[in-house]
Each structure stands twice: as structure tokens, then as C-alpha cells.
Design a protein around this motif. Structure first.
Motif, PDB file in Angstrom:
ATOM      1  N   LYS A 148       0.844  -1.154  -0.047  1.00 11.04           N
ATOM      2  CA  LYS A 148       0.054  -0.230  -0.186  1.00 11.04           C
ATOM      3  C   LYS A 148       0.792   1.341  -0.062  1.00 11.04           C
ATOM      4  CE  LYS A 148      -3.769   2.075   2.252  1.00 11.04           C
ATOM      5  NZ  LYS A 148      -4.747   2.064   3.698  1.00 11.04           N
TER       6      LYS A 148
ATOM      7  N   ASN B  41       2.407   1.734  -3.454  1.00 14.14           N
ATOM      8  CA  ASN B  41       1.457   2.308  -4.352  1.00 14.14           C
ATOM      9  C   ASN B  41       1.228   4.113  -4.156  1.00 14.14           C
ATOM     10  OD1 ASN B  41       0.785   0.127  -5.491  1.00 14.14           O
ATOM     11  ND2 ASN B  41      -0.769  -0.524  -4.244  1.00 14.14           N
ATOM     12  N   VAL B  42       1.363   4.416  -2.790  1.00 22.76           N
ATOM     13  CA  VAL B  42       1.079   5.771  -2.475  1.00 22.76           C
ATOM     14  C   VAL B  42       2.511   6.411  -2.941  1.00 22.76           C
ATOM     15  CG1 VAL B  42       1.344   7.476  -0.516  1.00 22.76           C
ATOM     16  CG2 VAL B  42      -0.326   5.698  -0.467  1.00 22.76           C
TER      17      VAL B  42
ATOM     18  N   ASN C 194       4.143   5.525  -5.585  1.00 23.50           N
ATOM     19  CA  ASN C 194       3.988   5.649  -6.992  1.00 23.50           C
ATOM     20  C   ASN C 194       2.928   6.762  -7.341  1.00 23.50           C
ATOM     21  OD1 ASN C 194       5.805   4.029  -8.760  1.00 23.50           O
ATOM     22  ND2 ASN C 194       4.962   2.384  -7.626  1.00 23.50           N
ATOM     23  N   ASP C 195       2.070   6.959  -6.457  1.00 22.89           N
ATOM     24  CA  ASP C 195       1.158   8.252  -6.927  1.00 22.89           C
ATOM     25  C   ASP C 195       1.784   9.553  -6.778  1.00 22.89           C
ATOM     26  OD1 ASP C 195      -1.801   8.833  -7.598  1.00 22.89           O
ATOM     27  OD2 ASP C 195      -1.768   9.656  -5.527  1.00 22.89           O
ATOM     28  N   LEU C 196       2.691   9.518  -5.373  1.00 23.94           N
ATOM     29  CA  LEU C 196       3.480  10.578  -5.390  1.00 23.94           C
ATOM     30  C   LEU C 196       4.467  10.958  -6.452  1.00 23.94           C
ATOM     31  CD1 LEU C 196       3.953  10.485  -1.664  1.00 23.94           C
ATOM     32  CD2 LEU C 196       2.496  12.028  -2.620  1.00 23.94           C
TER      33      LEU C 196
ATOM     34  N   ALA D 123       4.045  10.112  -9.772  1.00 25.19           N
ATOM     35  CA  ALA D 123       3.241  10.700 -10.866  1.00 25.19           C
ATOM     36  C   ALA D 123       2.959  12.338 -10.475  1.00 25.19           C
ATOM     37  CB  ALA D 123       1.849  10.033 -10.919  1.00 25.19           C
ATOM     38  N   ASP D 124       2.592  12.760  -9.310  1.00 21.98           N
ATOM     39  CA  ASP D 124       2.424  13.910  -9.242  1.00 21.98           C
ATOM     40  C   ASP D 124       3.789  14.740  -9.502  1.00 21.98           C
ATOM     41  OD1 ASP D 124      -0.173  13.537  -8.100  1.00 21.98           O
ATOM     42  OD2 ASP D 124       0.402  13.635  -6.117  1.00 21.98           O
TER      43      ASP D 124
ATOM     44  N   LYS E 261       2.782   7.406 -16.014  1.00 22.81           N
ATOM     45  CA  LYS E 261       1.548   7.591 -15.614  1.00 22.81           C
ATOM     46  C   LYS E 261       1.750   9.301 -15.197  1.00 22.81           C
ATOM     47  CE  LYS E 261      -0.584   3.291 -15.146  1.00 22.81           C
ATOM     48  NZ  LYS E 261      -1.380   2.480 -14.194  1.00 22.81           N
TER      49      LYS E 261
ATOM     50  N   LYS F 274      -0.267  12.917 -14.213  1.00 23.21           N
ATOM     51  CA  LYS F 274      -1.828  13.495 -14.063  1.00 23.21           C
ATOM     52  C   LYS F 274      -2.189  14.450 -14.927  1.00 23.21           C
ATOM     53  CE  LYS F 274      -1.815  11.341  -9.651  1.00 23.21           C
ATOM     54  NZ  LYS F 274      -1.775  11.637  -8.102  1.00 23.21           N
TER      55      LYS F 274
ATOM     56  N   ALA G 140      -1.145  15.098   0.047  1.00 22.79           N
ATOM     57  CA  ALA G 140      -0.715  13.930  -0.203  1.00 22.79           C
ATOM     58  C   ALA G 140       0.263  13.482   0.423  1.00 22.79           C
ATOM     59  CB  ALA G 140      -0.539  13.842  -1.864  1.00 22.79           C
TER      60      ALA G 140
END
Length: 154
Positions: A6, A9-10, A12-14, A16-17, A73, A75, A100
Motif C-alpha cells: 500500500k 502504491n502511495v 508511485n502516486d506521489l 506521478a504528481d 503515468k 496526472k 498527499a
């Protein structure tokens, strides 16, 4: 060292930002350069470079945690049409990033990953500096007027 899925995943989201911010800042910086606003060009370019460091650190951490960095990826970018638009859009993106990062720090601590929490805190402080810079620019525009502000950016 196998990390928490988890949390990876966070991260990786950061990431992308950060990759999105790099692109957005570079476009804004080059628009300023094209218009002859050299000081603003350099300031925004420096922020893009900060974001590049953030992305690099996140990639390093994801790899350390035996995750796979996702770098393809992005955003949605919000490219402004004027200097005030740039500053507003970049500030809004930074404020979202702060939220975030705070969530990421909380998760890292929840899963017992203090090193990731420290990294995210380091990046968070830099993002807060970017918001402070944007707030200062917006205040200067309000106090000097746009024309006065822009004449100082040449």
C-alpha cells in the motif's frame, strides 16, 4: 527490503504528481523565458529541478522497497496562459501535494516505515517552500499590480 504494498502504491502516486509537476513547471518556465521574464523563468525552473530531485528520491525509495517505479503515468497538467495563471495553478498543485505527502507520512508511520516517513517529510518541507514562494508572488502582484510585478521579472 520488501516494503508495504500500500505504501509503495502511495509512493508511485506521489511520483506521478512529481513527474507531472516537472512538466508543468518546465512549460511555465519556458513560457516566461519566451516572454523575456528571466527572473521568473529561473525561479520556476529551479522549482522544476526541485521536483526532479523529489522524483529521483521517490524512485530510489520504491526500488529499495522492492517495488516498481511507475514513470509513464502523468496526472492532468494545468498550463496557464498568463503569469498569474501559472502561479495560481502551480500553487494549487503544491497544496494538493502537501495533502498527499501528509497522508503518505501518516501511512508510512502506521506501517512502521520511519525512513520513508523521513523522506516524505523532507519533500513536504520543500513543497511548503514552493507554496510560500507562490503566495509571495501573488502578494507582490496584488501590491504592485501586474505590470509593476512583471517589470521586475525582466
Amino acid at each position: 527490503m520488501k516494503g508495504n504494498e500500500k505504501l509503495i502504491n502511495v509512493l508511485n502516486d506521489l511520483l506521478a504528481d512529481e513527474l507531472t509537476a516537472i512538466s508543468q513547471y518546465m512549460v511555465h518556465s519556458e513560457m516566461c523565458n519566451n516572454w523575456g521574464y528571466n527572473k521568473l523563468h529561473e525561479a520556476i525552473e529551479k522549482q522544476a529541478i526541485d521536483e526532479m530531485h523529489h522524483a529521483e528520491w521517490l524512485i530510489q525509495r520504491i526500488l529499495f522497497l522492492e517495488g516498481t517505479p511507475i514513470v509513464n503515468k502523468l496526472k492532468e497538467m494545468k498550463i496557464g496562459k498568463s503569469v498569474p495563471d501559472f502561479i495560481y495553478n502551480d500553487q494549487a498543485a503544491e497544496q494538493d501535494a502537501i495533502k498527499a505527502y501528509n497522508k503518505g507520512i501518516a501511512l508510512a508511520r502506521e506501517v512502521g516505515d520511519e525512513s520513508t516517513a523521513e523522506l516524505l517529510t523532507k519533500i513536504l518541507k520543500m513543497e511548503e517552500d514552493h507554496v510560500d514562494w507562490a503566495e509571495t508572488q501573488r502578494a507582490q502582484i496584488e501590491q504592485m499590480g501586474l505590470e509593476g510585478y512583471l517589470s521586475n521579472q525582466v
